[in-house]
Design a protein around this motif. Structure first.
Motif, short mmCIF file in Angstrom:
data_model
loop_
_atom_site.label_atom_id
_atom_site.label_comp_id
_atom_site.label_asym_id
_atom_site.label_seq_id
_atom_site.Cartn_x
_atom_site.Cartn_y
_atom_site.Cartn_z
N PRO A 327 -18.84 20.92 -57.83
CA PRO A 327 -18.69 19.63 -58.54
C PRO A 327 -20.04 19.05 -58.90
O PRO A 327 -21.01 19.18 -58.15
N ASP A 328 -20.11 18.45 -60.07
CA ASP A 328 -21.34 17.82 -60.54
C ASP A 328 -21.44 16.43 -59.91
O ASP A 328 -20.66 15.53 -60.22
N THR A 329 -22.41 16.25 -59.01
CA THR A 329 -22.53 14.97 -58.29
C THR A 329 -22.93 13.83 -59.22
O THR A 329 -22.83 12.66 -58.85
N ARG A 330 -23.39 14.14 -60.45
CA ARG A 330 -23.78 13.09 -61.38
C ARG A 330 -22.55 12.47 -62.05
O ARG A 330 -22.61 11.37 -62.60
N GLU A 331 -21.42 13.18 -62.02
CA GLU A 331 -20.21 12.68 -62.65
C GLU A 331 -19.51 11.67 -61.74
O GLU A 331 -19.63 11.71 -60.52
N SER A 332 -18.78 10.76 -62.34
CA SER A 332 -17.99 9.79 -61.58
C SER A 332 -16.71 10.48 -61.11
O SER A 332 -15.85 10.82 -61.92
N THR A 335 -12.47 9.32 -55.60
CA THR A 335 -12.08 9.76 -54.27
C THR A 335 -11.52 8.55 -53.52
O THR A 335 -11.72 7.40 -53.91
N TYR A 336 -10.81 8.86 -52.43
CA TYR A 336 -10.31 7.79 -51.58
C TYR A 336 -11.48 7.26 -50.73
O TYR A 336 -12.27 8.07 -50.21
N PRO A 337 -11.59 5.94 -50.56
CA PRO A 337 -10.74 4.88 -51.11
C PRO A 337 -11.09 4.56 -52.57
O PRO A 337 -12.25 4.39 -52.92
N VAL A 338 -10.04 4.52 -53.40
CA VAL A 338 -10.21 4.27 -54.83
C VAL A 338 -10.88 2.92 -55.04
O VAL A 338 -10.48 1.91 -54.46
N GLY A 339 -11.94 2.92 -55.86
CA GLY A 339 -12.64 1.68 -56.17
C GLY A 339 -13.87 1.43 -55.32
O GLY A 339 -14.60 0.46 -55.55
N THR A 340 -14.13 2.28 -54.32
CA THR A 340 -15.32 2.16 -53.47
C THR A 340 -16.09 3.47 -53.53
O THR A 340 -15.53 4.54 -53.33
N THR A 345 -17.75 13.48 -52.74
CA THR A 345 -17.07 14.30 -53.74
C THR A 345 -15.93 15.03 -53.05
O THR A 345 -15.75 14.93 -51.82
N HIS A 346 -15.17 15.82 -53.80
CA HIS A 346 -14.05 16.54 -53.20
C HIS A 346 -14.53 17.72 -52.34
O HIS A 346 -13.80 18.18 -51.47
N ASP A 419 -4.70 15.38 -53.34
CA ASP A 419 -4.37 15.28 -51.92
C ASP A 419 -5.09 14.11 -51.28
O ASP A 419 -5.50 13.18 -51.96
N SER A 420 -5.26 14.17 -49.96
CA SER A 420 -5.83 13.03 -49.23
C SER A 420 -7.22 12.65 -49.71
O SER A 420 -7.65 11.51 -49.52
N ARG A 421 -7.93 13.57 -50.34
CA ARG A 421 -9.25 13.23 -50.88
C ARG A 421 -9.14 12.21 -52.01
O ARG A 421 -10.10 11.49 -52.30
N TYR A 422 -7.96 12.13 -52.64
CA TYR A 422 -7.73 11.20 -53.74
C TYR A 422 -7.05 9.92 -53.26
O TYR A 422 -7.37 8.83 -53.72
#
Length: 467
Positions: A327-332, A335-340, A345-346, A419-422
């Motif tokens: 995964p590209d760490t520069r991309e948004s 992940t859970y918690p959504v909004g924080t 990354t996943h 999954d739980s990562r989301y």
């Protein structure tokens, strides 16, 4: 041959006092009542509710005394009407039987996505065992027996919201264990945009804005709330247990600092470079890669591969290179918690503590987003933050004691699994059961006459990684 009238007269309704009625009951009906009563008493003991024994009075009337005219339709002289009522009687009996079977023993479930490939495939039909973890008593008792939340054809709700019963699970054989494949109600499925159920409502609001989602019903549909047991069913593998500290590093899951066993068929996305030779569909079929997972053409591809699939591809001389997609760490990345944004990354996630019943967790403003849904949405508290102070049920709080166990669920198709990562933890009251057998499997990429039925998967064990 008996006439229609004579056939109708063969039905004789019970009359007289209780003693007289019991005296006329045939031995066979006493035996039938005895078997049904024994099953009912065993079920009452399992339920742990002695008031349910009052149901024996109803069963006694159905099988023995018949103060209520349960079989009065058998005395109808009109042959056609009597035949119709016979079918209605049989259908009602079958529906009641299936209803109790699905509620307390198990039910069928179809794998809708590739998140657990190659362990479970899209199109697998599973028998989900509810006895293993103990079945839940329905929290939404007024619902159509064979529909989860929407009536087929009609497209309307299949349940009535009230009354709502408190969560109660009957005694099972054991608790959820690591590496179990688990069917559960989707935790983030409490609120749903009907025309756009995927991604979930909370991710949708994060991406598009809450006002946009709520104010555009033509695009997103009505926004509805669903009770726990009426939320969509998901299936994933349990990798984190209550009370553990979970972390993911370079795609490897760690629980309390120890690497969790990788499923034998775990797969990741790989970048594949050829010498110009295209990877033909016959080879992709042989590898078991579905059409929707085939990305690329010419000499560049991105495909989900298990270790054995990667090894097979590497054996071909025209494969120039195979590299894991990172995964590209520069991309948004949501992940859970959504909004924080914790910078996770996943593939590199956590550490995060999985709540356990009775565990007291210190609460800080920075840590609160990880457990806000648990406290508010799953355990029914009010929660707000004022002047950097956390208030739970109107009182200042520096800690919280959890009422339920929670689990961390992930797919074996690690780079293509919601999954739980989301969407975070799975509360114990969302757990439905665990698959015990694959009933049948259909390959949507092929017709029934051309490999559409995967005969080698029928009655196969759904979780070979769990001994």
């Amino acid at each position: 041959m008996a006439t229609t009238t004579e056939q109708a007269q063969q039905y004789v309704r019970q009359t007289g006092s209780l003693k007289q009625r019991l005296a006329r009951v045939k031995t066979t009906r006493w035996w039938r009542f005895g078997v049904v009563a024994a099953i009912y008493i065993a079920w009452t003991i399992w339920m742990g509710n002695p008031w349910l024994l009052l149901g024996l009075v109803l069963l006694g009337d159905i099988y023995l005394t018949q103060f209520l005219p349960w079989g009065a339709w058998k005395g109808i002289k009109n042959k056609t009407l009597r035949s119709v009522m016979s079918w209605v009687d049989a259908i009602i009996y079958a529906l009641v039987l299936v209803y109790f079977l699905f509620l307390f023993v198990g039910q069928n479930y179809q794998i809708p996505s590739s998140s657990l490939e190659k362990t479970l495939l899209t199109g697998d039909f599973l028998w989900v065992n509810k006895v293993t973890y103990g079945p839940r008593v329905p929290q939404t008792p007024l619902h159509f027996p064979l529909a989860q939340n929407t009536l087929p054809l009609l497209g309307c709700k299949s349940y009535i919201d009230k009354p709502q019963l408190s969560y109660h699970r009957l005694k099972g054989l054991r608790n959820v264990e690591r590496m179990d494949i688990v069917v559960f109600n989707f935790p983030a499925g409490d609120t749903v945009a009907l025309k756009c159920p995927n991604p979930d409502y909370y991710t949708l609001c994060q991406e598009r804005g809450r006002d946009v989602v709520r104010n555009n019903p033509d695009v997103f549909g009505d926004i509805v709330y669903r009770p726990v047991d009426r939320r969509d069913n998901y299936v994933k593998r349990c990798l984190g247990l209550p009370g553990e500290t979970l972390q993911i590093s370079d795609g490897i899951v760690y629980a309390n600092g120890k690497a969790v066993q990788q499923p034998a068929e775990v797969q990741y996305f790989y970048y594949i470079l050829t010498d110009g030779t295209p990877i033909d569909n016959e080879l992709l079929d042989q590898l078991g890669i579905s059409i929707e997972d085939r990305h690329g053409q010419g000499n560049e591809y991105i495909l989900p591969l298990t270790a054995s699939m990667k090894q097979q591809l590497q054996s071909y001389p025209w494969i120039s290179d195979i590299q894991r997609v990172k995964p590209d760490t520069r991309e948004s990345i949501i992940t859970y918690p959504v909004g924080t944004d914790y910078g996770w990354t996943h593939a590199d996630y956590g550490p995060i503590v999985i709540p356990k019943r009775g565990m007291t967790m210190p609460l800080t403003i920075s840590e609160l987003p990880k457990y806000e849904r648990c406290i508010r949405n799953y355990e029914g508290n009010t929660l707000e933050v004022k002047d950097n102070t956390i208030y739970i049920n109107g009182k200042p709080a520096t800690s919280y004691t959890f009422k339920m166990d929670y689990y961390w669920m992930m797919g074996d198709n690690r780079d293509n699994s919601l999954d739980s990562r989301y969407w975070g933890f799975v509360p114990e009251d969302h757990i439905v059961g665990t698959p015990s057998v694959i009933l049948i499997s259909f390959d949507k990429d092929h017709s029934l006459t051309d490999g559409g039925i995967r005969w080698n998967r029928i009655f196969k064990k759904p979780n070979p990684d769990k001994q």
